[in-house]
Design a protein around this motif. Sequence first.
Motif, PDB file in Angstrom:
ATOM      1  N   HIS A 105       0.800  -1.226   0.000  1.00 55.84           N
ATOM      2  CA  HIS A 105       0.000   0.000   0.000  1.00 55.84           C
ATOM      3  C   HIS A 105       0.828   1.269   0.000  1.00 55.84           C
ATOM      4  CE1 HIS A 105      -1.950  -3.296   2.332  1.00 55.84           C
ATOM      5  NE2 HIS A 105      -2.966  -3.013   1.550  1.00 55.84           N
ATOM      6  N   GLY A 106       2.163   1.134  -0.012  1.00 56.28           N
ATOM      7  CA  GLY A 106       3.022   2.301   0.098  1.00 56.28           C
ATOM      8  C   GLY A 106       2.773   3.395  -0.928  1.00 56.28           C
ATOM      9  N   PRO A 107       2.671   3.063  -2.223  1.00 53.77           N
ATOM     10  CA  PRO A 107       2.514   4.137  -3.219  1.00 53.77           C
ATOM     11  C   PRO A 107       1.268   4.986  -3.024  1.00 53.77           C
ATOM     12  CG  PRO A 107       3.254   2.126  -4.274  1.00 53.77           C
ATOM     13  CD  PRO A 107       2.930   1.761  -2.855  1.00 53.77           C
ATOM     14  N   GLN A 108       0.094   4.342  -2.828  1.00 51.46           N
ATOM     15  CA  GLN A 108      -1.116   5.153  -2.727  1.00 51.46           C
ATOM     16  C   GLN A 108      -1.212   5.894  -1.395  1.00 51.46           C
ATOM     17  OE1 GLN A 108      -0.878   1.887  -3.148  1.00 51.46           O
ATOM     18  NE2 GLN A 108      -2.691   0.772  -2.491  1.00 51.46           N
ATOM     19  N   ILE A 109      -0.721   5.301  -0.304  1.00 56.74           N
ATOM     20  CA  ILE A 109      -0.752   6.023   0.968  1.00 56.74           C
ATOM     21  C   ILE A 109       0.195   7.223   0.912  1.00 56.74           C
ATOM     22  CG2 ILE A 109      -0.239   5.901   3.428  1.00 56.74           C
ATOM     23  CD1 ILE A 109      -1.268   3.077   3.481  1.00 56.74           C
ATOM     24  N   ALA A 110       1.356   7.030   0.306  1.00 54.50           N
ATOM     25  CA  ALA A 110       2.291   8.150   0.173  1.00 54.50           C
ATOM     26  C   ALA A 110       1.687   9.281  -0.654  1.00 54.50           C
ATOM     27  CB  ALA A 110       3.596   7.661  -0.454  1.00 54.50           C
ATOM     28  N   GLU A 111       0.942   8.951  -1.698  1.00 54.73           N
ATOM     29  CA  GLU A 111       0.265   9.984  -2.482  1.00 54.73           C
ATOM     30  C   GLU A 111      -0.729  10.749  -1.619  1.00 54.73           C
ATOM     31  OE1 GLU A 111      -1.458   8.341  -6.012  1.00 54.73           O
ATOM     32  OE2 GLU A 111       0.466   7.723  -6.858  1.00 54.73           O
ATOM     33  N   TRP A 112      -1.463  10.016  -0.768  1.00 54.55           N
ATOM     34  CA  TRP A 112      -2.425  10.664   0.139  1.00 54.55           C
ATOM     35  C   TRP A 112      -1.687  11.583   1.102  1.00 54.55           C
ATOM     36  CZ3 TRP A 112      -3.264  10.987   5.358  1.00 54.55           C
ATOM     37  CH2 TRP A 112      -4.532  11.407   5.781  1.00 54.55           C
ATOM     38  N   VAL A 113      -0.541  11.140   1.600  1.00 53.60           N
ATOM     39  CA  VAL A 113       0.248  11.943   2.530  1.00 53.60           C
ATOM     40  C   VAL A 113       0.686  13.250   1.868  1.00 53.60           C
ATOM     41  CG1 VAL A 113       2.474  12.066   3.750  1.00 53.60           C
ATOM     42  CG2 VAL A 113       1.053  10.003   3.927  1.00 53.60           C
ATOM     43  N   ILE A 114       1.221  13.156   0.674  1.00 53.89           N
ATOM     44  CA  ILE A 114       1.671  14.369  -0.032  1.00 53.89           C
ATOM     45  C   ILE A 114       0.487  15.271  -0.351  1.00 53.89           C
ATOM     46  CG2 ILE A 114       2.797  15.241  -2.103  1.00 53.89           C
ATOM     47  CD1 ILE A 114       4.677  13.909  -0.029  1.00 53.89           C
ATOM     48  N   LEU A 115      -0.647  14.668  -0.716  1.00 57.37           N
ATOM     49  CA  LEU A 115      -1.866  15.446  -0.947  1.00 57.37           C
ATOM     50  C   LEU A 115      -2.201  16.298   0.272  1.00 57.37           C
ATOM     51  CD1 LEU A 115      -4.591  16.103  -2.412  1.00 57.37           C
ATOM     52  CD2 LEU A 115      -5.492  14.014  -1.377  1.00 57.37           C
ATOM     53  N   GLN A 116      -2.119  15.707   1.467  1.00 53.17           N
ATOM     54  CA  GLN A 116      -2.482  16.437   2.682  1.00 53.17           C
ATOM     55  C   GLN A 116      -1.476  17.529   3.005  1.00 53.17           C
ATOM     56  OE1 GLN A 116      -5.440  15.911   3.604  1.00 53.17           O
ATOM     57  NE2 GLN A 116      -5.621  14.067   2.322  1.00 53.17           N
ATOM     58  N   ALA A 132      -5.308   3.767   1.861  1.00 50.26           N
ATOM     59  CA  ALA A 132      -4.637   2.576   1.317  1.00 50.26           C
ATOM     60  C   ALA A 132      -5.375   1.967   0.136  1.00 50.26           C
ATOM     61  CB  ALA A 132      -4.479   1.519   2.410  1.00 50.26           C
ATOM     62  N   ARG A 133      -6.533   2.474  -0.185  1.00 47.77           N
ATOM     63  CA  ARG A 133      -7.307   1.857  -1.261  1.00 47.77           C
ATOM     64  C   ARG A 133      -6.638   2.077  -2.616  1.00 47.77           C
ATOM     65  NH1 ARG A 133     -13.752   2.738   0.139  1.00 47.77           N
ATOM     66  NH2 ARG A 133     -13.667   1.754   2.219  1.00 47.77           N
ATOM     67  N   GLY A 134      -6.547   0.986  -3.384  1.00 56.10           N
ATOM     68  CA  GLY A 134      -5.918   1.089  -4.690  1.00 56.10           C
ATOM     69  C   GLY A 134      -6.252  -0.104  -5.552  1.00 56.10           C
ATOM     70  N   SER A 135      -6.211   0.089  -6.842  1.00 50.02           N
ATOM     71  CA  SER A 135      -6.608  -0.962  -7.770  1.00 50.02           C
ATOM     72  C   SER A 135      -5.567  -2.076  -7.892  1.00 50.02           C
ATOM     73  CB  SER A 135      -6.858  -0.355  -9.157  1.00 50.02           C
ATOM     74  OG  SER A 135      -5.687   0.306  -9.629  1.00 50.02           O
ATOM     75  N   SER A 136      -4.357  -1.851  -7.386  1.00 44.64           N
ATOM     76  CA  SER A 136      -3.288  -2.846  -7.529  1.00 44.64           C
ATOM     77  C   SER A 136      -3.011  -3.625  -6.243  1.00 44.64           C
ATOM     78  CB  SER A 136      -1.988  -2.157  -7.984  1.00 44.64           C
ATOM     79  OG  SER A 136      -2.157  -1.515  -9.228  1.00 44.64           O
ATOM     80  N   ASN A 137      -3.743  -3.333  -5.182  1.00 47.01           N
ATOM     81  CA  ASN A 137      -3.431  -3.937  -3.885  1.00 47.01           C
ATOM     82  C   ASN A 137      -3.455  -5.461  -3.902  1.00 47.01           C
ATOM     83  OD1 ASN A 137      -3.215  -1.394  -2.867  1.00 47.01           O
ATOM     84  ND2 ASN A 137      -5.069  -1.464  -1.620  1.00 47.01           N
ATOM     85  N   VAL A 138      -4.546  -6.020  -4.417  1.00 42.94           N
ATOM     86  CA  VAL A 138      -4.705  -7.470  -4.368  1.00 42.94           C
ATOM     87  C   VAL A 138      -3.648  -8.151  -5.232  1.00 42.94           C
ATOM     88  CG1 VAL A 138      -6.259  -9.400  -4.852  1.00 42.94           C
ATOM     89  CG2 VAL A 138      -7.155  -7.291  -3.837  1.00 42.94           C
ATOM     90  N   GLN A 139      -3.414  -7.611  -6.408  1.00 35.47           N
ATOM     91  CA  GLN A 139      -2.398  -8.185  -7.291  1.00 35.47           C
ATOM     92  C   GLN A 139      -1.026  -8.179  -6.621  1.00 35.47           C
ATOM     93  OE1 GLN A 139      -1.647  -5.979 -10.891  1.00 35.47           O
ATOM     94  NE2 GLN A 139      -0.804  -7.749 -11.951  1.00 35.47           N
ATOM     95  N   ARG A 140      -0.673  -7.070  -5.982  1.00 32.35           N
ATOM     96  CA  ARG A 140       0.617  -6.983  -5.306  1.00 32.35           C
ATOM     97  C   ARG A 140       0.692  -7.954  -4.132  1.00 32.35           C
ATOM     98  NH1 ARG A 140       0.533  -0.393  -5.347  1.00 32.35           N
ATOM     99  NH2 ARG A 140       1.261  -0.089  -7.497  1.00 32.35           N
ATOM    100  N   SER A 141      -0.416  -8.092  -3.407  1.00 29.95           N
ATOM    101  CA  SER A 141      -0.411  -9.014  -2.271  1.00 29.95           C
ATOM    102  C   SER A 141      -0.177 -10.449  -2.732  1.00 29.95           C
ATOM    103  CB  SER A 141      -1.730  -8.911  -1.503  1.00 29.95           C
ATOM    104  OG  SER A 141      -1.667  -9.655  -0.300  1.00 29.95           O
ATOM    105  N   PHE A 142      -0.755 -10.813  -3.866  1.00 29.00           N
ATOM    106  CA  PHE A 142      -0.539 -12.162  -4.388  1.00 29.00           C
ATOM    107  C   PHE A 142       0.870 -12.335  -4.964  1.00 29.00           C
ATOM    108  CE2 PHE A 142      -5.010 -12.934  -3.807  1.00 29.00           C
ATOM    109  CZ  PHE A 142      -5.070 -14.310  -3.620  1.00 29.00           C
ATOM    110  N   GLN A 143       1.542 -11.230  -5.268  1.00 34.04           N
ATOM    111  CA  GLN A 143       2.955 -11.356  -5.635  1.00 34.04           C
ATOM    112  C   GLN A 143       3.772 -11.839  -4.434  1.00 34.04           C
ATOM    113  OE1 GLN A 143       4.024  -7.496  -7.205  1.00 34.04           O
ATOM    114  NE2 GLN A 143       2.889  -7.809  -9.115  1.00 34.04           N
ATOM    115  N   ILE A 144       3.372 -11.429  -3.251  1.00 37.81           N
ATOM    116  CA  ILE A 144       4.022 -11.924  -2.037  1.00 37.81           C
ATOM    117  C   ILE A 144       3.737 -13.409  -1.866  1.00 37.81           C
ATOM    118  CG2 ILE A 144       4.140 -11.709   0.478  1.00 37.81           C
ATOM    119  CD1 ILE A 144       3.296  -8.756   0.107  1.00 37.81           C
ATOM    120  N   VAL A 145       2.478 -13.814  -2.102  1.00 38.74           N
ATOM    121  CA  VAL A 145       2.123 -15.234  -2.033  1.00 38.74           C
ATOM    122  C   VAL A 145       2.969 -16.031  -3.029  1.00 38.74           C
ATOM    123  CG1 VAL A 145       0.279 -16.925  -2.399  1.00 38.74           C
ATOM    124  CG2 VAL A 145      -0.225 -14.751  -1.242  1.00 38.74           C
TER     125      VAL A 145
END
Length: 373
Positions: free
Chosen positions: A112-123, A337-350
């Motif tokens: 979730h790092g990329p989308q949360i970081a974008e939210w942080v910079i937005l704020q 943390a919401r993002g369209s790539s989260n599930v795909q990235r999580s399964f990369q860990i699997v």
Amino acid sequence: MGDISPRREHLLVLIPYAVDDILDELKKKFPYVKITVHAQQRVDRKVISDPIAEDLWKDITILVTLFTLPPDPSFVPNLHLIHVLSAGVDRLYSSPFWNETDVALTNSSGVHGPQIAEWVILQILSHSHRQKLLLELQRQHVWGSNKVPREQQDGVGQTFGVLGYGAIGRQAARAAHALGFDVIAFTATPKKTPESKRDHGYIVPRTGDPDGSIPSAWYSGLDKASLHEFLSQKIDVLLVSVPLTPETTHLLAKPEFEILGENNAFIINVARGKVLEQNDLIAALKEYSESGGIGGATAGAGGLRGAALDVTDPEPLPADSELWDLENVVVTPHVSARGSSNVQRSFQIVEQNLTRIAEGKSLLNEVSRRKGY
């Protein structure tokens, strides 16, 4: 797979997402892994599903889940790995799987790092550029250039403190550093060698701080004195990104806010609401407004210049909470943390861990029960 002779695995996918395409690729790469999907649905903030047959529980060796667990460890005698799609694992602390078994646990830290970081910079930018005011002027059809302060400070030379330099903190630091911020980091344990500063977890390509080279200074410790030393570094923006554990519950309260208030820091919380003592936070935010603060570090003003909170205590935040109406606060409903790539990235860990299991290697993103993350 080369010379690897893997053991039979039965992976149960128990999540409220459609992952057929992802699983098709997984089956091609790991033909010896039996994959069963048990569909779930989200209804009114709850995840529901039909009951799972006892025979299925008995046969599985790996569980991929959002946070649904078997009724009891006795139901899953062959289970050796639970992978959760969240980064935080505080939901598991009271589970018998955490307290009474040695079943390996892996999380989705790094996903979730990329989308949360974008939210942080937005704020950060929304606060410094008075976005609330600008949107209100637009709503009123007012060309209010005379109402916008001219002394808006950019990020160059400001101090960006990261409390919890994990995957999220590293990507936010990367983005803030690109804006000219000086980054300093705080971790629970010392990071005095190049190897200790490296990120050994899952990393989205072209993100984060893999070798730990961004911070100009590192601080660490599990005691208040060490924390206060870090907070005393004239921090302009503090990102709170620590996991919620018994040790980090109410980690920041009145004494910590008073230290941060010396420089009228802006606080961003993407961790958990309970990491902050919320009533003390509200008091510090009100102090700034009541003592003449004008948006940034202000001579003679006390308290915190503002806060951006994606997490609160409790959640949902009650309608009568003062946080909703404070002008120097932004509250969002735990969505950074919401993002369209989260599930795909999580399964990369699997995927990586299936390979590691077959090769007899240590797991990626394995959770330490001792540390709580």
